[in-house]
Motif scaffolding. Structure first.
Motif, PDB file in Angstrom:
ATOM      1  N   ASP A  90      29.327  15.883  27.815  1.00 27.22           N
ATOM      2  CA  ASP A  90      29.411  14.656  28.613  1.00 27.22           C
ATOM      3  C   ASP A  90      30.331  14.838  29.816  1.00 27.22           C
ATOM      4  O   ASP A  90      30.033  14.361  30.912  1.00 27.22           O
ATOM      5  CB  ASP A  90      29.899  13.488  27.750  1.00 27.22           C
ATOM      6  CG  ASP A  90      28.869  13.093  26.694  1.00 27.22           C
ATOM      7  OD1 ASP A  90      27.731  13.608  26.731  1.00 27.22           O
ATOM      8  OD2 ASP A  90      29.217  12.265  25.838  1.00 27.22           O
ATOM      9  N   GLY A  94      29.402  14.657  34.008  1.00 26.96           N
ATOM     10  CA  GLY A  94      30.134  13.827  34.963  1.00 26.96           C
ATOM     11  C   GLY A  94      30.590  14.612  36.180  1.00 26.96           C
ATOM     12  O   GLY A  94      30.580  14.111  37.310  1.00 26.96           O
ATOM     13  N   ASP A  97      27.856  15.346  39.133  1.00 28.26           N
ATOM     14  CA  ASP A  97      27.562  14.292  40.105  1.00 28.26           C
ATOM     15  C   ASP A  97      26.070  14.254  40.460  1.00 28.26           C
ATOM     16  O   ASP A  97      25.679  14.349  41.621  1.00 28.26           O
ATOM     17  CB  ASP A  97      28.420  14.469  41.361  1.00 28.26           C
ATOM     18  CG  ASP A  97      28.371  13.232  42.243  1.00 28.26           C
ATOM     19  OD1 ASP A  97      28.253  12.121  41.704  1.00 28.26           O
ATOM     20  OD2 ASP A  97      28.444  13.399  43.488  1.00 28.26           O
ATOM     21  N   THR A 121      24.919  10.250  33.573  1.00 24.47           N
ATOM     22  CA  THR A 121      26.136  10.370  32.765  1.00 24.47           C
ATOM     23  C   THR A 121      25.768  10.964  31.414  1.00 24.47           C
ATOM     24  O   THR A 121      24.589  11.063  31.066  1.00 24.47           O
ATOM     25  CB  THR A 121      26.802   8.995  32.542  1.00 24.47           C
ATOM     26  OG1 THR A 121      25.911   8.177  31.771  1.00 24.47           O
ATOM     27  CG2 THR A 121      27.137   8.307  33.850  1.00 24.47           C
ATOM     28  N   GLN A 123      26.160   9.547  28.668  1.00 20.13           N
ATOM     29  CA  GLN A 123      25.631   8.484  27.806  1.00 20.13           C
ATOM     30  C   GLN A 123      24.168   8.143  28.138  1.00 20.13           C
ATOM     31  O   GLN A 123      23.413   7.773  27.251  1.00 20.13           O
ATOM     32  CB  GLN A 123      26.489   7.216  27.926  1.00 20.13           C
ATOM     33  CG  GLN A 123      27.860   7.337  27.300  1.00 20.13           C
ATOM     34  CD  GLN A 123      28.808   8.179  28.163  1.00 20.13           C
ATOM     35  OE1 GLN A 123      28.733   8.178  29.376  1.00 20.13           O
ATOM     36  NE2 GLN A 123      29.693   8.917  27.509  1.00 20.13           N
ATOM     37  N   ARG A 125      21.848  10.193  29.688  1.00 16.05           N
ATOM     38  CA  ARG A 125      20.954  11.335  29.909  1.00 16.05           C
ATOM     39  C   ARG A 125      19.769  11.339  28.956  1.00 16.05           C
ATOM     40  O   ARG A 125      18.747  11.930  29.247  1.00 16.05           O
ATOM     41  CB  ARG A 125      21.715  12.652  29.823  1.00 16.05           C
ATOM     42  CG  ARG A 125      22.276  12.979  28.453  1.00 16.05           C
ATOM     43  CD  ARG A 125      22.942  14.329  28.473  1.00 16.05           C
ATOM     44  NE  ARG A 125      23.912  14.420  27.384  1.00 16.05           N
ATOM     45  CZ  ARG A 125      24.569  15.502  27.104  1.00 16.05           C
ATOM     46  NH1 ARG A 125      24.381  16.583  27.832  1.00 16.05           N
ATOM     47  NH2 ARG A 125      25.428  15.531  26.121  1.00 16.05           N
TER      48      ARG A 125
END
Length: 129
Positions: A90, A94, A97, A121, A123, A125
């Motif tokens: 995770d 991030g 980008d 992100t 969470q 994906r």
């Protein structure tokens, strides 16, 4: 009509599978004629070589294509998407980008048309688009 010289279709890197180019005009009558010829061939029980990936036939049947279908047509793009799903943490996602878009046939394509600028992100994906 399926040959690369006509410009009606784009081909994968190995030149074995064809797909519709992103710049194809929906009103282009060549696609209508191509469809009529395919229909006539099927009606007359003629076997014709149509170098399309399984994803096209899934779309015709109303079945949602999968990541495996992308990997069949474009292993490079498919492997990149698979790496995002399986290999990155995770935190790493991030740092990358990224957003929900890919470059396809020289055009940026939004993978989530309802929210094209949505950042990727760890969470979201796995979200179903």
């Amino acid at each position: 009509m399926v040959s690369a010289e006509t410009g009606m279709f784009m081909y994968n890197d190995s030149k074995t599978l064809a797909w519709f180019p992103s710049k194809a005009a929906p009103e282009d009558q060549r696609y209508l004629h191509f469809g009529v010829l395919c229909g006539l061939a099927l009606y007359n029980q003629c076997i014709i070589h149509l170098p399309f990936p399984l994803a096209l036939f899934k779309k015709l049947l109303g079945v949602k294509p999968s990541l495996g279908d992308m990997m069949e047509f474009s292993p490079f793009v498919g492997k990149g998407l698979k790496n995002i799903l399986e290999d990155y943490t995770d935190d790493e996602i991030g740092i990358l980008d990224l957003d929900f878009s890919i470059n396809w046939d020289g055009t940026n394509v939004d993978l989530d048309p309802q929210n094209p600028e949505k950042p990727l992100t760890g969470q979201n994906r796995y979200s179903k688009i």
